[in-house]
Structure formats: C-alpha cells, structure tokens
Design an enzyme around this catalytic site. Structure first.
Site, short mmCIF file in Angstrom:
data_model
loop_
_atom_site.label_atom_id
_atom_site.label_comp_id
_atom_site.label_asym_id
_atom_site.label_seq_id
_atom_site.Cartn_x
_atom_site.Cartn_y
_atom_site.Cartn_z
N HIS A 61 -4.44 -0.68 9.24
CA HIS A 61 -5.29 0.41 8.75
C HIS A 61 -5.94 1.14 9.94
O HIS A 61 -6.01 2.37 9.96
CB HIS A 61 -6.42 -0.13 7.87
CG HIS A 61 -5.97 -0.81 6.61
ND1 HIS A 61 -6.14 -2.15 6.39
CD2 HIS A 61 -5.37 -0.31 5.49
CE1 HIS A 61 -5.69 -2.46 5.19
NE2 HIS A 61 -5.20 -1.37 4.63
N GLN A 75 6.08 3.82 -1.40
CA GLN A 75 4.83 4.51 -1.72
C GLN A 75 4.74 5.85 -1.01
O GLN A 75 4.46 6.88 -1.63
CB GLN A 75 3.65 3.62 -1.32
CG GLN A 75 2.30 4.29 -1.45
CD GLN A 75 1.17 3.29 -1.26
OE1 GLN A 75 0.80 2.57 -2.16
NE2 GLN A 75 0.61 3.24 -0.06
N MET A 88 -7.34 0.33 0.36
CA MET A 88 -8.00 -0.51 -0.64
C MET A 88 -8.89 -1.55 0.06
O MET A 88 -9.24 -2.57 -0.54
CB MET A 88 -6.96 -1.19 -1.53
CG MET A 88 -6.16 -0.17 -2.32
SD MET A 88 -5.44 -0.82 -3.82
CE MET A 88 -4.39 -2.07 -3.17
N GLY A 89 -9.22 -1.29 1.33
CA GLY A 89 -10.12 -2.19 2.04
C GLY A 89 -9.42 -3.45 2.52
O GLY A 89 -8.19 -3.50 2.59
N SER A 116 -0.96 -7.16 6.36
CA SER A 116 -1.27 -6.78 4.99
C SER A 116 -2.57 -7.47 4.59
O SER A 116 -2.83 -8.60 5.02
CB SER A 116 -0.14 -7.24 4.08
OG SER A 116 -0.58 -7.26 2.75
P1 AMP Z 1 -3.66 -0.56 1.41
O1 AMP Z 1 -5.08 -0.81 1.79
O2 AMP Z 1 -2.80 -1.78 1.43
O3 AMP Z 1 -3.51 0.28 0.19
O4 AMP Z 1 -3.06 0.32 2.60
C1 AMP Z 1 -3.65 1.55 2.98
C2 AMP Z 1 -2.73 2.28 3.92
O5 AMP Z 1 -2.51 1.47 5.07
C3 AMP Z 1 -1.34 2.54 3.30
O6 AMP Z 1 -0.91 3.84 3.69
C4 AMP Z 1 -0.50 1.47 3.93
O7 AMP Z 1 0.88 1.81 4.03
C5 AMP Z 1 -1.12 1.35 5.30
N1 AMP Z 1 -0.81 0.04 5.87
C6 AMP Z 1 -0.96 -1.16 5.28
N2 AMP Z 1 -0.48 -2.14 6.08
C7 AMP Z 1 -0.03 -1.52 7.20
C8 AMP Z 1 0.58 -1.99 8.41
N3 AMP Z 1 0.84 -3.27 8.60
N4 AMP Z 1 0.89 -1.08 9.35
C9 AMP Z 1 0.65 0.25 9.14
N5 AMP Z 1 0.09 0.75 8.04
C10 AMP Z 1 -0.24 -0.13 7.08
#
Ligand code: AMP
Length: 280
Positions: A37, A154, A30-31, A186
């Site tokens: 990421h 998720q 989601m950017g 995050s």
């Molecule tokens: P999001 O942009 O928050 O929807 O995350 C996109 C992807 O990145 C998802 O598969 C998350 O689980 C992964 N992700 C987010 N934060 C982390 C992190 N700290 N370490 C590893 N993967 C992450």
C-alpha cells in the site's frame, strides 16, 4: 495528516484545493496497511500535489461473511504508517457515509471480465468492488487513481469501468510488493502462521518456474504443470490460469501481442492468497 470521516467535509476541502489548481492522487485501500500500500502512496506522492488514501472495509465485496468479520482492522498502526509516509489526507468513512439510504448503484457492462478466475470463486465480489470504487471516485474526483498489479482482475475491471462510464481519471497500476521469499504482500498474510508464510513463497516460485518453462510448454501444459507443483499438503490451489491480459480469457497458444499473464489463487491455513506474473 488530515483525517476525514464525512463525505461533505472531505468534498469541501477537495473543492477548495482543486480551485487552487492542486492535483489529487487517490489510493483506495481496506486498511491493514503494508509496504505494498505504501508503495502506491509513494508513487502518488511523486506525481500529485496531494495524496489521499482511503481506508474502508467494503462489506459489499465480501462474498464470505466470516472473511469480512476476520478482516484485520489495525487502525492506529495504519495511521502511524500513513503519517510516516507523509500521506496528506486519510478518508476513513463509516458504512453509512459510503452507502446512504438514497444510494443509487450504476450499471456497468464488464464485458465478461468478472465471469472468470476470481469471479467464478467469489460470486458478487466484483459487483461490490465496482460499486465502492465508483462511489469513492464520485466523492474524491481525483486526477489519478493508484491500484496494485497484485489484484490483476480488479484493476482490469476498474479500467473497464472507467472507460465504460467515461470517468475523468487516469488509472496507474503499480508493481507487486513482495516479502523476501517472494510472497505477494497482502493484509490477509497476517492471518498466516510463521510456517505458513514461509510455505507461501512457493506460489511465486511456481509462477517464476512457469515463466521459464514457457519456451518448451504450451499454455495448457504449463497450467497443468504449475497446478501439480502447487499440490502440496498445506495448499489447496483454486485455479492457475494463463490469460490474455486484456480479455482475461485463457490463451491456447503463446502470443506476445496479448501480453499473457499467469494468475493463481491458493488456500493455505484458511487464507485465500492470490498472485500473478506477466508471461511475456
Ligand atoms: P486492499 O487494501 O487489499 O484492498 O488493497 C488496496 C490497494 O493496494 C489495491 O489497489 C491493491 O491491488 C494494492 N495492493 C495490495 N497488495 C499489494 C502489493 N503486495 N503490492 C502492490 N499493491 C498492492
């Protein structure tokens, strides 16, 4: 890096490359990208001919409209980070490309995986996640899908969706990238103050302390202990659960066969933070 905003254009490019035998690794996001990421992109790059990252702030997975409104969207910085990481393709669609007027949702039996933890506190969230990931997989049809362990429930639900719909894609789960103090990275961390970010390191400390104490305490005692440790004035803990990592149901005794995992959600400065750690 190629940037696509339209489904048709992206699919034409993908089908040409697939016809040439190229493999595609897909990292949906989601950017507001961070090292977590980028770590997924790096793993994908090491295993596929092309790595495709999508940035789409999916409205259907936000149960709280103000969370959606406040979600950070630093597009230019994201593009820079993706280029630095040598990402091959960015898919950056508007909402009506993902959900056109004739969009048809699929039914997926989630086996109750959406009825616990996040599911209780974020009604409708996982229905939105399933909807968007299924739609994105249908568009991209990647060989491999990369997701983070950070969002434990998720990826468990997406694994169930892939099995249920028998989708021809392999899910790869990547480790949690953390700040120096242990805070799981995050996109929402940018909404914390400097002090808040420091305090938030306590979440990981408690997860790790709990892991050590599992020799002397049963799962429920440990849950109570950890919840108590999270009761500091700045925090509002939402849940701390120790669950079977396949069913996501709370465990009553330690059983390595179910690969227990501790999952936690805490509110801090109006931001909801989640984290987890395997207790095996
Ligand atoms: P999001 O942009 O928050 O929807 O995350 C996109 C992807 O990145 C998802 O598969 C998350 O689980 C992964 N992700 C987010 N934060 C982390 C992190 N700290 N370490 C590893 N993967 C992450």
């Amino acid at each position: 890096m190629l940037i696509f905003t339209k489904v048709d254009a992206l699919q034409s490019w993908i089908s040409i490359e697939k016809n040439h035998g190229k493999t595609i690794g897909f990292v949906p996001t989601m950017g507001a990208l961070h090292t977590g990421h980028i770590s997924l992109i790096e793993v994908s790059k090491s295993a596929n001919d092309y790595t495709l990252c999508s940035i789409f702030v999916n409205p259907t997975q936000f149960n709280d409209p103000s969370d959606l409104a406040k979600y950070p969207r630093p597009f230019d910085t994201d593009v820079q980070l993706l280029v630095q990481a040598s990402t091959d393709i960015l898919f950056y669609p508007p909402v009506d490309e993902i959900y056109p007027a004739d969009f048809k949702d699929v039914e997926v039996d989630l086996n109750g995986l959406d009825q616990v933890m996040e599911g209780i506190h974020r009604p409708g969230h996982f229905a939105g996640v399933v909807k968007v990931v299924n739609r994105l997989l249908d568009i991209v049809k990647p060989h491999k899908l990369y997701m983070g362990q950070k969002d434990f429930q998720q990826f468990t639900i997406i694994r169930q969706m892939i099995q249920y719909l028998q989708l021809p894609v392999k899910l790869e789960v990547c480790p949690i990238a953390r700040e120096k103090n242990g805070l799981a990275m995050s996109s929402r961390n940018t909404r914390l103050s400097k002090e808040g970010r420091e305090l938030a390191g306590l979440i990981y400390q408690v997860l790790m302390e709990g892991k050590k104490l599992k020799i002397s305490l049963g799962p429920q005692e440990l849950v109570n202990h950890c919840l108590q440790k999270l009761q500091i004035p700045a925090f509002t803990p939402e849940y701390f659960s120790i669950v079977d990592s396949s069913t996501l149901l709370p465990i009553e005794t330690w059983d390595a066969a179910v690969r227990p995992v501790a999952c936690v959600a805490v509110w801090l400065e109006g931001v909801r933070l989640i984290d987890n750690e395997y207790y095996d």
